[in-house]
Scaffold this motif. Structure first.
Motif, mmCIF file in Angstrom:
data_model
loop_
_atom_site.group_PDB
_atom_site.id
_atom_site.type_symbol
_atom_site.label_atom_id
_atom_site.label_comp_id
_atom_site.label_asym_id
_atom_site.label_seq_id
_atom_site.Cartn_x
_atom_site.Cartn_y
_atom_site.Cartn_z
ATOM 1 N N GLY A 10 -50.819 27.855 -40.582
ATOM 2 C CA GLY A 10 -52.054 28.374 -40.008
ATOM 3 C C GLY A 10 -53.014 28.828 -41.086
ATOM 4 N N ARG A 11 -53.684 29.977 -40.833
ATOM 5 C CA ARG A 11 -54.795 30.341 -41.729
ATOM 6 C C ARG A 11 -54.354 30.574 -43.162
ATOM 7 N N ILE A 12 -53.172 31.159 -43.377
ATOM 8 C CA ILE A 12 -52.761 31.423 -44.762
ATOM 9 C C ILE A 12 -52.504 30.111 -45.504
ATOM 10 N N THR A 70 -49.353 36.599 -48.615
ATOM 11 C CA THR A 70 -49.138 37.397 -47.409
ATOM 12 C C THR A 70 -50.253 38.421 -47.207
ATOM 13 N N GLY A 71 -50.514 38.735 -45.944
ATOM 14 C CA GLY A 71 -51.562 39.699 -45.608
ATOM 15 C C GLY A 71 -51.177 41.111 -46.030
ATOM 16 N N LYS A 72 -52.198 41.892 -46.411
ATOM 17 C CA LYS A 72 -51.988 43.295 -46.769
ATOM 18 C C LYS A 72 -51.316 44.045 -45.607
ATOM 19 N N ASP A 73 -51.679 43.684 -44.369
ATOM 20 C CA ASP A 73 -51.084 44.289 -43.174
ATOM 21 C C ASP A 73 -49.564 44.108 -43.178
ATOM 22 N N THR A 74 -49.142 42.891 -43.469
ATOM 23 C CA THR A 74 -47.709 42.583 -43.511
ATOM 24 C C THR A 74 -47.031 43.332 -44.653
ATOM 25 N N LEU A 75 -47.711 43.402 -45.802
ATOM 26 C CA LEU A 75 -47.156 44.105 -46.966
ATOM 27 C C LEU A 75 -46.957 45.590 -46.677
ATOM 28 N N ILE A 91 -58.597 36.032 -49.240
ATOM 29 C CA ILE A 91 -58.594 35.016 -48.177
ATOM 30 C C ILE A 91 -58.018 35.646 -46.902
ATOM 31 N N ALA A 92 -58.124 34.927 -45.789
ATOM 32 C CA ALA A 92 -57.613 35.376 -44.486
ATOM 33 C C ALA A 92 -58.039 36.815 -44.202
ATOM 34 N N LYS A 93 -59.343 37.067 -44.420
ATOM 35 C CA LYS A 93 -59.857 38.430 -44.277
ATOM 36 C C LYS A 93 -59.981 38.855 -42.814
ATOM 37 N N CYS A 94 -59.684 40.094 -42.561
ATOM 38 C CA CYS A 94 -59.866 40.683 -41.237
ATOM 39 C C CYS A 94 -59.810 42.195 -41.410
ATOM 40 N N ARG A 95 -59.656 42.924 -40.324
ATOM 41 C CA ARG A 95 -59.531 44.381 -40.417
ATOM 42 C C ARG A 95 -58.505 44.845 -39.401
ATOM 43 N N ASP A 160 -54.707 46.602 -33.820
ATOM 44 C CA ASP A 160 -54.497 45.169 -34.056
ATOM 45 C C ASP A 160 -55.500 44.642 -35.068
ATOM 46 N N LEU A 161 -55.256 43.410 -35.495
ATOM 47 C CA LEU A 161 -56.169 42.743 -36.419
ATOM 48 C C LEU A 161 -57.354 42.212 -35.638
ATOM 49 N N VAL A 162 -58.535 42.342 -36.239
ATOM 50 C CA VAL A 162 -59.754 41.818 -35.643
ATOM 51 C C VAL A 162 -60.475 41.023 -36.725
ATOM 52 N N SER A 163 -60.940 39.828 -36.371
ATOM 53 C CA SER A 163 -61.825 39.171 -37.344
ATOM 54 C C SER A 163 -63.188 38.921 -36.736
ATOM 55 N N THR A 164 -63.328 37.993 -35.802
ATOM 56 C CA THR A 164 -64.649 37.796 -35.183
ATOM 57 C C THR A 164 -64.920 38.809 -34.073
ATOM 58 N N GLY A 165 -63.871 39.351 -33.468
ATOM 59 C CA GLY A 165 -64.024 40.242 -32.328
ATOM 60 C C GLY A 165 -64.014 39.488 -31.001
ATOM 61 N N ASN A 166 -63.917 38.174 -31.063
ATOM 62 C CA ASN A 166 -63.960 37.358 -29.831
ATOM 63 C C ASN A 166 -62.778 37.608 -28.901
ATOM 64 N N THR A 167 -61.600 37.818 -29.487
ATOM 65 C CA THR A 167 -60.412 38.047 -28.654
ATOM 66 C C THR A 167 -60.558 39.355 -27.875
HETATM 67 O O1 PRT Z 1 -48.070 34.235 -35.429
HETATM 68 P P1 PRT Z 1 -46.854 34.902 -36.031
HETATM 69 O O2 PRT Z 1 -46.222 35.920 -35.156
HETATM 70 O O3 PRT Z 1 -45.893 33.944 -36.684
HETATM 71 O O4 PRT Z 1 -47.355 35.744 -37.272
HETATM 72 P P2 PRT Z 1 -48.800 36.299 -37.513
HETATM 73 O O5 PRT Z 1 -49.590 36.416 -36.257
HETATM 74 O O6 PRT Z 1 -48.645 37.518 -38.371
HETATM 75 O O7 PRT Z 1 -49.372 35.112 -38.411
HETATM 76 P P3 PRT Z 1 -50.852 34.576 -38.519
HETATM 77 O O8 PRT Z 1 -50.740 33.288 -39.270
HETATM 78 O O9 PRT Z 1 -51.535 34.592 -37.193
HETATM 79 O O10 PRT Z 1 -51.542 35.660 -39.451
HETATM 80 C C1 PRT Z 1 -51.187 35.765 -40.788
HETATM 81 C C2 PRT Z 1 -52.119 36.748 -41.470
HETATM 82 O O11 PRT Z 1 -53.475 36.301 -41.360
HETATM 83 C C3 PRT Z 1 -52.141 38.151 -40.902
HETATM 84 O O12 PRT Z 1 -51.035 38.907 -41.367
HETATM 85 C C4 PRT Z 1 -53.477 38.677 -41.420
HETATM 86 O O13 PRT Z 1 -53.328 39.219 -42.720
HETATM 87 C C5 PRT Z 1 -54.347 37.400 -41.502
HETATM 88 N N1 PRT Z 1 -55.377 37.328 -40.445
HETATM 89 C C6 PRT Z 1 -56.707 37.208 -40.683
HETATM 90 C C7 PRT Z 1 -55.202 37.366 -39.107
HETATM 91 C C8 PRT Z 1 -56.478 37.302 -38.524
HETATM 92 N N2 PRT Z 1 -57.386 37.188 -39.533
HETATM 93 C C9 PRT Z 1 -56.614 37.341 -37.072
HETATM 94 N N3 PRT Z 1 -57.725 37.301 -36.567
HETATM 95 N N4 PRT Z 1 -54.101 37.446 -38.332
HETATM 96 C C10 PRT Z 1 -54.229 37.464 -36.991
HETATM 97 N N5 PRT Z 1 -55.426 37.436 -36.332
HETATM 98 C C11 PRT Z 1 -55.374 37.491 -34.830
HETATM 99 C C12 PRT Z 1 -55.362 38.927 -34.307
HETATM 100 O O14 PRT Z 1 -54.058 39.435 -34.256
HETATM 101 C C13 PRT Z 1 -55.964 38.796 -32.910
HETATM 102 O O15 PRT Z 1 -55.014 38.404 -31.952
HETATM 103 O O16 PRT Z 1 -56.503 36.889 -34.244
HETATM 104 C C14 PRT Z 1 -56.940 37.656 -33.119
HETATM 105 C C15 PRT Z 1 -58.297 38.265 -33.372
HETATM 106 O O17 PRT Z 1 -59.186 37.345 -33.914
HETATM 107 P P4 PRT Z 1 -60.716 37.391 -33.501
HETATM 108 O O18 PRT Z 1 -61.387 36.426 -34.439
HETATM 109 O O19 PRT Z 1 -60.823 36.977 -32.079
HETATM 110 O O20 PRT Z 1 -61.218 38.807 -33.744
#
Ligand code: PRT
Ligand code: MG
Length: 216
Positions: A10-12, A70-75, A91-95, A160-167
Motif C-alpha cells: 500500500g502507501r508505504i 514504518t510510520g511514526k505512529d507504529t513506532l 512520506i505517508a504523511k498524516c496526523r 485515529d489517523l487522518v490525512s484528507t479527512g474524507n473518511t
Molecule cells: O491495514 P493494516 O491493518 O495492515 O495496517 P495499517 O492500516 O497500519 O497499514 P496502512 O498501510 O494502511 O498504513 C501504514 C502507515 O501509513 C500508517 O502507520 C501511517 O503511518 C501511514 N498513513 C498515512 C496512514 C494514512 N496516511 C491514512 N490515512 N495510515 C492509515 N490511514 C487511514 C486512517 O486510519 C483512516 O482510516 O486512512 C483513513 C483516513 O484517511 P483520510 O484520507 O480519509 O483522512
C-alpha cells in the motif's frame, strides 16, 4: 551479504519506491499482483519482504529484516528500543487526531471532568494525550475501522489517523483535536548496521538524498 528490507503493502510500499530508485534498487514484482511475500530486486543481494505495517518494527528489531520503513505512529505504539532511526523519510504523511460525532459536545465532555470513552488502535498515544489534558478515559482497544465506534455507541471519541479527512466526513465525524503529525521513518537493525555497514550506509545515504522537500 544479503540485505533484507521490510515494507508494508500500500502507501508505504508505493511511497518508498522513489527512494529505492535513488539507491539504484528496482523491485521486480508488483505486490498488488503477486502473492509472493519475498520480492526480488534488480540487485541480487537486496530483497524486499512484505509484512503487516504494524509488524515492520518487530521484523527489524529481531533481525528478520535489516531495515524497514514504518510510520511514526507504529513506532510509538511498538516502542522503538533497539531500533536505529536514521531518517525521517517525510512520506505517508498524516496526523493522529481525536474525532467525535458531529452532534457530540466534546468541549463540554472534556471540561466537566467526566469520563470519556475512547476507541482506538493507538492506546499509548491516546492515554498519554488525555493524561496530559487531565481527562479521564475509558479505553477501548480496536484493530481497525475506528470510525464505526462513535456511530454505534461503542465510544464517545476515537483517536485515529487522518490525512484528507474524507473518511471522517463520510461517517459524519469531526476532528476536534490534532495530537501529532506523522510521517514514515527508516529503521535499521543495530547489529546489521555493524555487520553490513557498507551496503546499509550506501542505502541510507541514497534515501537521505531523495527525501521529498518539506512542503507547507
Ligand atoms: O491495514 P493494516 O491493518 O495492515 O495496517 P495499517 O492500516 O497500519 O497499514 P496502512 O498501510 O494502511 O498504513 C501504514 C502507515 O501509513 C500508517 O502507520 C501511517 O503511518 C501511514 N498513513 C498515512 C496512514 C494514512 N496516511 C491514512 N490515512 N495510515 C492509515 N490511514 C487511514 C486512517 O486510519 C483512516 O482510516 O486512512 C483513513 C483516513 O484517511 P483520510 O484520507 O480519509 O483522512
Ligand atoms: Mg490500513
Amino acid at each position: 551479504m544479503t540485505i533484507t528490507l521490510a515494507l508494508s503493502k500500500g502507501r508505504i510500499f508505493e511511497e518508498t519506491l522513489p527512494l529505492l530508485a535513488a539507491a539504484g534498487i528496482e523491485v521486480l514484482e508488483d505486490p498488488e499482483k503477486s502473492r509472493k511475500l519475498i520480492l526480488p530486486t534488480n540487485q541480487p543481494d537486496v530483497r524486499v519482504v512484505l509484512v503487516r505495517a504494524s509488524d515492520v518494527p518487530t521484523y527489524v528489531e529481531y533481525g528478520g529484516a535489516d531495515l524497514g520503513v514504518t510510520g511514526k505512529d507504529t513506532l510509538i505504539e511498538h516502542g522503538s528500543q533497539g531500533l536505529y532511526q536514521p531518517l525521517d523519510l517525510r512520506i505517508a504523511k498524516c496526523r493522529v487526531s481525536v474525532a467525535v460525532r458531529q452532534d457530540f459536545d466534546y468541549e463540554r465532555a472534556v471540561k466537566q471532568g467526566s469520563r470519556l470513552k475512547v476507541a482506538t488502535k493507538y492506546t499509548s498515544i491516546a492515554r498519554e494525550f488525555f493524561a496530559t489534558k487531565g481527562v479521564h478515559v475509558d479505553m477501548v482497544k480496536l484493530y481497525g475501522s475506528m470510525e464505526l465506534a462513535p456511530l454505534t455507541g461503542l465510544a464517545d471519541a476515537i483517536v485515529d489517523l487522518v490525512s484528507t479527512g474524507n473518511t471522517l466526513k463520510a461517517n459524519h465525524l469531526v476532528e476536534v483535536e490534532r495530537i501529532m503529525d506523522i510521517s514514515s521513518f527508516l529503521v535499521v537493525n543495530q547489529a546489521a548496521l555493524k555487520l553490513k555497514r557498507e551496503p546499509l550506509r550506501r542505502i541510507i545515504n541514497a534515501f537521505a538524498s531523495a527525501i521529498p522537500a518539506e512542503q507547507n
